[in-house]
Write an enzyme that holds these catalytic residues in place. Sequence first.
Site, PDB file in Angstrom:
ATOM      1  N   CYS A 118      11.065  39.639  13.109  1.00 14.28           N
ATOM      2  CA  CYS A 118       9.606  40.130  13.091  1.00 14.28           C
ATOM      3  C   CYS A 118       8.621  38.927  12.969  1.00 14.28           C
ATOM      4  O   CYS A 118       7.262  39.321  12.832  1.00 14.28           O
ATOM      5  CB  CYS A 118       9.405  41.157  12.241  1.00 14.28           C
ATOM      6  SG  CYS A 118      10.221  42.731  12.829  1.00 14.28           S
ATOM      7  N   CYS A 169       0.771  -1.155   0.109  1.00 17.47           N
ATOM      8  CA  CYS A 169       0.152   0.091   0.059  1.00 17.47           C
ATOM      9  C   CYS A 169       0.994   1.184  -0.150  1.00 17.47           C
ATOM     10  O   CYS A 169       0.482   2.374  -0.758  1.00 17.47           O
ATOM     11  CB  CYS A 169      -1.066  -0.024   1.086  1.00 17.47           C
ATOM     12  SG  CYS A 169      -0.238   0.073   2.786  1.00 17.47           S
ATOM     13  N   HIS A 197      -1.518   1.430   7.258  1.00 14.02           N
ATOM     14  CA  HIS A 197      -2.255   1.172   5.863  1.00 14.02           C
ATOM     15  C   HIS A 197      -2.338   2.556   5.303  1.00 14.02           C
ATOM     16  O   HIS A 197      -2.916   3.503   5.812  1.00 14.02           O
ATOM     17  CB  HIS A 197      -3.580   0.586   5.964  1.00 14.02           C
ATOM     18  CG  HIS A 197      -4.097   0.425   4.548  1.00 14.02           C
ATOM     19  ND1 HIS A 197      -3.515  -0.230   3.698  1.00 14.02           N
ATOM     20  CD2 HIS A 197      -5.399   0.789   4.172  1.00 14.02           C
ATOM     21  CE1 HIS A 197      -4.204  -0.267   2.453  1.00 14.02           C
ATOM     22  NE2 HIS A 197      -5.396   0.223   2.856  1.00 14.02           N
ATOM     23  N   CYS A 244      13.260  40.846   7.892  1.00 17.71           N
ATOM     24  CA  CYS A 244      13.673  40.615   9.395  1.00 17.71           C
ATOM     25  C   CYS A 244      12.957  39.145   9.827  1.00 17.71           C
ATOM     26  O   CYS A 244      12.046  39.397  10.202  1.00 17.71           O
ATOM     27  CB  CYS A 244      13.113  41.824  10.199  1.00 17.71           C
ATOM     28  SG  CYS A 244      13.600  41.884  11.978  1.00 17.71           S
ATOM     29  N   CYS A 286       3.473  48.840   3.668  1.00 10.17           N
ATOM     30  CA  CYS A 286       3.028  50.050   2.716  1.00 10.17           C
ATOM     31  C   CYS A 286       2.679  49.163   1.187  1.00 10.17           C
ATOM     32  O   CYS A 286       2.125  49.791   0.373  1.00 10.17           O
ATOM     33  CB  CYS A 286       3.944  50.896   2.608  1.00 10.17           C
ATOM     34  SG  CYS A 286       5.597  50.596   1.772  1.00 10.17           S
TER      35      CYS A 286
HETATM   36 ZN   LIG Z   1      12.465  42.923  13.094  1.00 11.00          ZN
HETATM   37 ZN   LIG Z   2       7.095  49.946   3.319  1.00 12.26          ZN
END
Ligand SMILES: [Zn+2]
Ligand SMILES: [Zn+2]
Length: 551
Positions: A393, A196, A462, A390, A382
């Site tokens: 973060c 299988c 299985h 980073c 943005c």
């Molecule tokens: Zn950062």
């Molecule tokens: Zn930005």
Amino acid sequence: MILNKNKTSVEGNSNDEGQPKSSNPLSIAVKDESLGHTISDYQRLIEIPGTELAIGSLVEVSDSGVCGDVYGVIRWIGIPPGISKNVLVGIELEDEPSLKNIPLSDGSYNGLRFFTCHQGRAIFVTSDRCKTDRRFTDKDSYHVGNKITNNQEINFGAVACPSISGSVPPLRIHSSDELQKICGKFKGIQGHHNSCYLDATLFSMFTFTSVFDSILYRSPGPKDIRNYRDVQKVLRDEIVNPLRKQLFVRSDSVMKLRELLDQLSSVSGLTCEEKDPEEFLNSLLSQIMRVEPFLKLSSGQDSYFYQLFVDKDEKLTLPTVQQLFEQSFHSSNIKLKEVPSCFIIQMPRFGKSYKMYPRILPSQVLDVTDIIENSPRQCFLCGKLAEYECNECFGSLQVGSGLECTAFCQQCLVTFHMHAKRNNHVPTKICIPKDFRIMADHMVVPRVYMELFSVVCIETSHYVAFVKSGSGPDAPWCFFDSMADRKGEQNGYNIPEMTCVPELTQWLSDEGARSINETSPNDKVLPDHAKRIFCDAYMCLYQSTDTMMYH
Ligand SMILES: [Zn+2]
Ligand SMILES: [Zn+2]
């Protein structure tokens, strides 16, 4: 003739069904009393020198005209000790003939075990008696079909599986109705002897997608193993093509591949033991077909799979593959050098015994943008082209999720890191391709997605698979089990089955998954297929697609 002389010392050379011989592997070490040899005294070969015949080749053997020809597959080749010329060939026969001159066994010869099969199915002959099975070289395919049908009624169920050469494209299904029509019993790959893991994987790889097709057609190069073409031919002509053309592959065709893999790779036990899909893939892709690894890591390593490696987050009740994937890549601090054609992701579990999360939602689409080295990304604050990344973060924010919020434009990077909690972060520069930088002001930075096309699941050792039968968000899903049913006991056979699962698309959606997860907190009340896909996922397979028109 070494064979007939020693006829009396061959174990179980009669057709006595009532007394099956022990298949104890320890018998390998048993000394043959008359000759005093062990199996290691035999010089093992992969091919019969000077011929095209090798382990896995289909052959016919003449029984000196007494009972006509018998047919089978070569399972062992070697030179007996003390004899330099006569190559001994072990063959597993298609059926149990009554032969006058050749003793029948269960894979033992002279008291030594060379391979294992049903009693009365094995013969050992000198290589000069083996010829290529004419039924597979003759154009007379009617003859082939006829012959095979006669045997298989007893052994495999009444479905033929002739080999098909050439190139057969994968199936493309557009609606549940269309899928429903091709589903049913005796569909897919027939399971046999713990196969299988291999059936579910092969079905996922080849039925509805061409993502692995280069394996079927690449010509051998100087670095390839001598049996490269044999393996490729068995895989293509005996498994993939019949699967795509007739939607049925008999277990003996798969056994030919298993035999070859077992002989030619370092992975042992592929013909009989319970194995994992990655062991099979390692043997096939890496060791035998020398497929270029799909994943090229920034660390310089490469790989065929990606094992999710995460710390358990108690807050996550139904983690998605996307979430775990981002956590895993973030904590390893590794990226991929390029978008892979295929991404095989192993769930955070260890076989049947341990799973980190009781339920996981396989994301239908995997966003890989953030794990590709230097791929153009957007500043998450943005939206402009990101210049920095980073890692620290990651997960530090309420907004956004995972890796997406680690990319910044220069200005936002500075502003965001003025916060006392973040001013010790160490961001790195993203190297944007030059051409892209020129266009960046005029376009939205595209994200890169991969599409889920299969989920291989395991439940009490299985393996089964869910496979998407087409492309796009609405393509219907098929559930495949190579051992869905069984006919007969010990000498019976398995019945593979394909089932259309129209609800799966809904269950895999964020909304549908949340709803079913909340209304059925107890696994026992989950619908069967929902339980399998959420609780038993073992490996998720994603493919890159150029047409990401949805999302
Ligand atoms: Zn950062
Ligand atoms: Zn930005």
